[in-house]
Design a protein around this motif. Structure first.
Motif: not given
Ligand code: CP
Length: 348
Positions: A46-50, A110, A306-307
């Motif tokens: 999972n990911s939001l930022r990346t 990832r 984060l998160p």
């Molecule tokens: N910091 C970071 O990589 O956030 P995500 O896991 O949401 O991508």
């Protein structure tokens, strides 16, 4: 740039930071580089930022972007060589990688640590197959052991905040050092988390210190301290040479930046405990970053990738406070990704 994994791949950090600022001034000036080029972003986790920041960076550069969530909609992939594929995995990574590579010019992957084998995780078994069999530049979007896009964004954020501080004499206490003190602190978490973020953060901070990187346009380098309970020693390939202080309050004294993160046992001093949470988190809650620890700092900025789990890693008041940098830190993920993608496009 053909691979983005370690701090050495970006070269001179001063140059990288200058390039990041150039991107910030006008992030759309290199659209010609990405014309008719495709970035493929592959997520095993999972990911939001990346996910969002890397897509945005590629779009800024005029690229097309394809995002693949391997575990949602694609065939389940076998990653081990030599197995009889009579289970639930329909496709082998050895076919999937060159097929995916045929549709793109750059690949981001990832793939987190699996905690089944320290050797497999620290050999980067999955990412190395992408490097070996794709024939494309590969950038790590958090692997088993590293998260370089995060560490680069963290460095950009520290440089920007320190520049604001040193150019405003009223915010510098008399006689204060122009070298910031940066502290990485372990913090409690209910589940076992990988070591990728702390490994990369440490690697990049050690390199910034070794390169005497002028932060905020003054001084040379930074003072870097890691603090964690015994048993959580990070792998020396990343942390070698960094100062470890087991007393968290002592480590925080005079800090200008506090970077909090949980990580599971790296298996360095306790090889049999790799990937484990060593103590029940209820017993470790005095490691949660709160006003108590921040009171002994030099009015430190708070950072986290984060998160974050509030009131486990950090209390509400600290993360919501005026010294928190978590939002600009996340925003800088677009910038670090753009510098990396730009360099990869330039090397095609
Ligand atoms: N910091 C970071 O990589 O956030 P995500 O896991 O949401 O991508």
């Amino acid at each position: 740039m053909k691979i983005f994994q370690h701090v050495q791949d970006i070269g001179d950090l001063g140059q990288a930071l200058a390039e990041a600022q150039e991107v910030k001034r006008d992030r759309f000036q290199w659209q010609y580089l990405g014309r008719n080029k495709t970035a493929l972003l592959i997520f095993f986790n999972n990911s939001l930022r990346t996910r969002l920041s890397t897509q945005k960076a590629a779009l800024n550069l005029g690229m097309n972007v394809i995002v693949l969530d391997v575990n949602h909609g694609a065939w389940k992939l076998e990653t081990e060589h030599g197995v009889i594929m009579d289970g639930d995995k329909s496709e082998h990574l050895l076919e999937a990688i060159p097929v995916m590579a045929s549709y793109c010019d750059l690949i981001g992957v990832r793939s987190f640590a699996r905690f089944e084998s320290r050797e497999d995780d620290y050999e980067e078994k999955i990412l190395n197959q992408f490097i070996r069999y794709s024939g494309r530049p590969v950038f790590f979007m958090e692997s088993a052991t590293v998260h370089p896009l995060q560490a680069f964004a963290d460095l950009i954020t520290i440089e920007e905040a320190w520049e604001r501080r040193v150019v405003s004499p009223e915010t510098m206490s008399p006689g204060a050092s122009p070298r910031p003190k940066v502290v990485l602190t372990w913090a409690p978490h209910p589940k076992a988390l990988p070591q990728a973020v702390p490994n990369s953060f440490v690697e990049w901070m050690v390199a910034a210190a070794a390169q005497s990187l002028p932060l905020g346009g003054v001084g040379g380098g930074l003072d870097f301290v890691i603090t964690h309970p015994e048993g959580y020693e990070l792998d020396p390939q990343f942390a070698g040479g960094a100062h470890v202080e087991y007393d968290q309050m002592k480590a925080f004294e005079g800090a200008d930046f506090v970077y909090a993160k949980n990580w599971s046992c790296p298996g360095v001093t306790r090889p049999g405990d790799y990937g484990k949470v060593l103590d029940d988190y209820h017993k470790m809650m005095d490691w949660t970053v709160s006003a108590r620890q921040m009171a002994v700092t030099n009015d430190a900025h708070f950072m986290h990738c984060l998160p974050v789990r509030r009131n486990m890693i950090v209390t509400d008041d600290v993360i919501e406070g005026p010294r928190s940098l978590v939002i600009p830190e996340a925003a800088n993920r677009e910038i670090s990704a753009q510098v990396v993608l730009k360099r990869m496009l330039e090397s095609l």
